[in-house]
Design a protein around this motif. Structure first.
Motif, PDB file in Angstrom:
ATOM      1  N   GLY A  14     -10.188  -1.132 -43.099  1.00  7.76           N
ATOM      2  CA  GLY A  14      -9.115  -2.103 -43.400  1.00  7.76           C
ATOM      3  C   GLY A  14      -8.625  -2.744 -42.061  1.00  7.76           C
ATOM      4  O   GLY A  14      -7.470  -2.863 -41.744  1.00  7.76           O
ATOM      5  N   LYS A  15      -9.480  -3.346 -41.256  1.00  6.43           N
ATOM      6  CA  LYS A  15      -9.266  -3.912 -40.159  1.00  6.43           C
ATOM      7  C   LYS A  15      -8.370  -5.001 -40.249  1.00  6.43           C
ATOM      8  O   LYS A  15      -7.482  -5.356 -39.416  1.00  6.43           O
ATOM      9  N   ASP A  16      -8.810  -6.033 -41.178  1.00  6.92           N
ATOM     10  CA  ASP A  16      -7.779  -7.001 -41.393  1.00  6.92           C
ATOM     11  C   ASP A  16      -6.280  -6.728 -41.703  1.00  6.92           C
ATOM     12  O   ASP A  16      -5.326  -7.233 -41.069  1.00  6.92           O
ATOM     13  N   LEU A  17      -6.190  -5.517 -42.294  1.00  7.45           N
ATOM     14  CA  LEU A  17      -4.845  -5.137 -42.837  1.00  7.45           C
ATOM     15  C   LEU A  17      -4.219  -4.440 -41.511  1.00  7.45           C
ATOM     16  O   LEU A  17      -3.110  -4.851 -41.196  1.00  7.45           O
ATOM     17  N   LEU A  18      -4.957  -3.900 -40.707  1.00  7.85           N
ATOM     18  CA  LEU A  18      -4.406  -3.150 -39.394  1.00  7.85           C
ATOM     19  C   LEU A  18      -4.006  -4.253 -38.574  1.00  7.85           C
ATOM     20  O   LEU A  18      -2.857  -4.327 -37.798  1.00  7.85           O
ATOM     21  N   GLU A  19      -4.677  -5.481 -38.414  1.00  6.22           N
ATOM     22  CA  GLU A  19      -4.631  -6.544 -37.610  1.00  6.22           C
ATOM     23  C   GLU A  19      -3.016  -7.323 -37.829  1.00  6.22           C
ATOM     24  O   GLU A  19      -2.324  -7.643 -37.281  1.00  6.22           O
ATOM     25  N   LYS A  20      -2.830  -7.245 -39.299  1.00  5.44           N
ATOM     26  CA  LYS A  20      -1.735  -7.660 -39.828  1.00  5.44           C
ATOM     27  C   LYS A  20      -0.297  -6.799 -39.666  1.00  5.44           C
ATOM     28  O   LYS A  20       0.922  -7.500 -39.183  1.00  5.44           O
ATOM     29  N   TYR A  21      -0.609  -5.725 -40.020  1.00  2.05           N
ATOM     30  CA  TYR A  21       0.514  -4.824 -40.252  1.00  2.05           C
ATOM     31  C   TYR A  21       0.828  -3.989 -39.148  1.00  2.05           C
ATOM     32  O   TYR A  21       2.009  -3.272 -39.051  1.00  2.05           O
ATOM     33  N   LEU A  22      -0.243  -3.548 -38.517  1.00  2.00           N
ATOM     34  CA  LEU A  22       0.080  -2.355 -37.602  1.00  2.00           C
ATOM     35  C   LEU A  22       0.938  -2.562 -36.348  1.00  2.00           C
ATOM     36  O   LEU A  22       1.670  -1.739 -36.000  1.00  2.00           O
ATOM     37  N   PRO A  23       1.002  -3.837 -35.879  1.00  2.00           N
ATOM     38  CA  PRO A  23       1.665  -4.344 -34.760  1.00  2.00           C
ATOM     39  C   PRO A  23       3.400  -3.930 -34.896  1.00  2.00           C
ATOM     40  O   PRO A  23       3.774  -3.469 -34.291  1.00  2.00           O
ATOM     41  N   SER A  24       3.764  -4.207 -36.335  1.00  2.00           N
ATOM     42  CA  SER A  24       5.038  -3.831 -36.490  1.00  2.00           C
ATOM     43  C   SER A  24       5.515  -2.473 -36.767  1.00  2.00           C
ATOM     44  O   SER A  24       6.308  -1.880 -36.453  1.00  2.00           O
ATOM     45  N   VAL A  25       4.500  -1.713 -37.090  1.00  2.00           N
ATOM     46  CA  VAL A  25       4.618  -0.275 -37.299  1.00  2.00           C
ATOM     47  C   VAL A  25       4.650   0.278 -35.818  1.00  2.00           C
ATOM     48  O   VAL A  25       5.742   1.134 -35.610  1.00  2.00           O
ATOM     49  N   ILE A  26       3.980  -0.231 -34.915  1.00  2.00           N
ATOM     50  CA  ILE A  26       4.106   0.342 -33.544  1.00  2.00           C
ATOM     51  C   ILE A  26       5.348   0.070 -33.122  1.00  2.00           C
ATOM     52  O   ILE A  26       6.207   0.793 -32.256  1.00  2.00           O
ATOM     53  N   GLU A  27       5.791  -1.265 -33.039  1.00  2.00           N
ATOM     54  CA  GLU A  27       6.856  -1.854 -32.442  1.00  2.00           C
ATOM     55  C   GLU A  27       8.147  -1.083 -32.962  1.00  2.00           C
ATOM     56  O   GLU A  27       9.102  -0.942 -32.229  1.00  2.00           O
ATOM     57  N   HIS A  28       8.281  -0.627 -34.133  1.00  2.00           N
ATOM     58  CA  HIS A  28       9.474  -0.295 -34.885  1.00  2.00           C
ATOM     59  C   HIS A  28       9.433   1.279 -35.080  1.00  2.00           C
ATOM     60  O   HIS A  28      10.255   1.933 -35.620  1.00  2.00           O
ATOM     61  N   SER A  29       8.477   2.113 -34.292  1.00  2.00           N
ATOM     62  CA  SER A  29       8.421   3.444 -34.542  1.00  2.00           C
ATOM     63  C   SER A  29       8.186   3.966 -33.081  1.00  2.00           C
ATOM     64  O   SER A  29       7.386   5.255 -32.815  1.00  2.00           O
ATOM     65  N   LYS A  30       8.696   3.638 -32.116  1.00  2.00           N
ATOM     66  CA  LYS A  30       8.337   3.754 -30.570  1.00  2.00           C
ATOM     67  C   LYS A  30       8.895   5.142 -30.101  1.00  2.00           C
ATOM     68  O   LYS A  30       8.119   5.778 -29.437  1.00  2.00           O
ATOM     69  N   GLU A  31       9.857   5.717 -31.100  1.00  2.00           N
ATOM     70  CA  GLU A  31      10.464   7.166 -30.605  1.00  2.00           C
ATOM     71  C   GLU A  31       9.528   8.088 -31.273  1.00  2.00           C
ATOM     72  O   GLU A  31       9.840   9.167 -31.246  1.00  2.00           O
ATOM     73  N   HIS A  32       8.564   7.838 -32.169  1.00  2.00           N
ATOM     74  CA  HIS A  32       7.760   8.732 -32.989  1.00  2.00           C
ATOM     75  C   HIS A  32       6.243   8.497 -32.519  1.00  2.00           C
ATOM     76  O   HIS A  32       6.015   7.589 -31.893  1.00  2.00           O
ATOM     77  N   SER A  33       5.661   9.161 -33.345  1.00  2.00           N
ATOM     78  CA  SER A  33       4.108   9.342 -33.038  1.00  2.00           C
ATOM     79  C   SER A  33       3.387   8.303 -34.321  1.00  2.00           C
ATOM     80  O   SER A  33       3.700   8.928 -35.446  1.00  2.00           O
ATOM     81  N   VAL A  34       2.462   7.717 -33.872  1.00  2.00           N
ATOM     82  CA  VAL A  34       1.762   7.016 -34.874  1.00  2.00           C
ATOM     83  C   VAL A  34       0.221   7.489 -34.875  1.00  2.00           C
ATOM     84  O   VAL A  34      -0.555   7.443 -33.992  1.00  2.00           O
ATOM     85  N   TYR A  35      -0.285   7.932 -36.181  1.00  4.34           N
ATOM     86  CA  TYR A  35      -1.604   8.377 -36.428  1.00  4.34           C
ATOM     87  C   TYR A  35      -2.320   7.169 -37.301  1.00  4.34           C
ATOM     88  O   TYR A  35      -1.847   6.886 -38.278  1.00  4.34           O
TER      89      TYR A  35
END
Length: 341
Positions: A14-35
């Motif tokens: 899912g590289k194409d989806l990760l490129e599009k959506y992962l940055p927002s997840v990281i930006e909006h989840s900074k106090e938590h852990s992303v796996y």
């Protein structure tokens, strides 16, 4: 107490989806852990994550285990008390995790919940997979606040209240890990589709509550793995629906419902043929044969869950004692609020 949440994204090529959506997840989840739980991708999505987002923890499953098996294996490597099982095609919003954390704090019996899910293609509409909370009718047909069958409502704030539901969407499924394991995890026999409905059903049987918390909102693209026109998706939905009914309904009721579904699924097949979609009609036929072929295994799984009380539909939250299909096709009532009370 403010809990830390593990945001767990399942990935397979899912590289194409990760490129599009992962940055927002990281930006909006900074106090938590992303796996990212990777189901043995053979594209360069893992290399992309490692190079662009080295702070993300990658868990490898070693093979494509589907949604259920992938999460069951991947979540073993997560130590947080709560986790959000997040599809890779979900756009998060600022502060999206705060109402989820607050809700788990306020409701200790909450085993799972979802945010409000809007459609990333048309952001003013609810999205098919979950909308504002999942419900089920007396014959096992799932529907949502904001989405009945293929009819999507425009979000006008009509479903902004937090409420108990029957199921929370697997597109963005927040779980209390204790409840996840008490209910027996996700059923890998289902592979993909409706596994979250089965899990939430078992959570209710185990004494937990399922909620929707619309103060948290995300946007789901939908159909990124299997689109609505895929016969494979039709096959999985029809097969898995039958499996979860036999697993979770009292025995006699389950057999009665399966008999009625045999007739109704046949009608659905005829409808597909009339619409010029013979592959979908064949998928329904294959789904029934696959269900019957697995019946012994399904019964064995049912017996393994005997420690969970076998509750009637009317004793569970988020159930509709009538027929959603009757309301939609016969009475032409297509909005949730017009038939569910």
């Amino acid at each position: 107490m403010k809990y830390k949440i593990a945001v767990a994204i399942l990935n397979w090529n899912g590289k194409d989806l990760l490129e599009k959506y992962l940055p927002s997840v990281i930006e909006h989840s900074k106090e938590h852990s992303v796996y990212v739980i990777d189901n043995d991708s053979d594209d360069d999505s893992v290399a992309y994550i490692e190079s662009k987002f080295p702070e993300i923890k990658i868990i490898q499953t070693g093979e494509n285990l589907g949604y259920a098996g992938g999460y069951n294996k991947g979540l073993k490597g997560i130590k947080e008390e709560f986790a959000v099982l997040l599809n890779s095609d979900v756009r998060t919003t600022p502060g999206w995790l705060d109402p989820i954390v607050k809700h788990f704090n306020l409701y200790p019996k909450c085993g799972a919940l979802q945010p409000k899910i809007l459609w990333d293609r048309q952001p003013d509409k609810f999205e098919y997979a979950g909308a504002s909370g999942g419900f089920i009718d007396s014959l096992g047909y799932p529907f949502c606040r904001g989405r009945v069958l293929h009819e999507l409502e425009i979000d006008r704030g009509q479903y902004n209240d937090a409420t108990q539901v029957f199921w929370a969407t697997g597109a963005c499924l927040a779980v209390r890990m204790e409840a996840f394991y008490d209910a027996g995890k996700l059923d890998s026999m289902l592979f993909a589709h409706m596994e979250e409905i089965d899990l939430c059903w078992r959570m209710q049987r185990a004494g937990y509550e399922i909620w929707v918390e619309p103060q948290s909102t995300v946007y789901h693209l939908g159909g990124a793995t299997l689109n609505a026109d895929s016969p494979r998706k039709t096959y999985l939905n029809f097969r898995n629906n039958l499996i979860i009914l036999v697993k979770n309904l009292p025995q006699l009721r389950a057999m009665g419902v399966v008999f009625i579904r045999l007739i109704l699924d046949g009608i659905a097949g005829l409808k597909f043929i009339l619409e010029g979609k013979p592959k979908h009609a064949l998928a329904i036929l294959k789904a029934h044969f696959a269900f019957y072929a697995r019946f012994t295994k399904i019964q064995s799984t049912r017996m393994s869950l005997a420690h969970l009380p076998m509750l009637r539909m009317k004793d569970l939250k988020g159930t509709y004692q009538g027929s959603m299909v009757w309301q939609f096709y016969v009475k032409r009532v297509k909005y949730f609020s017009r038939f569910y009370r």
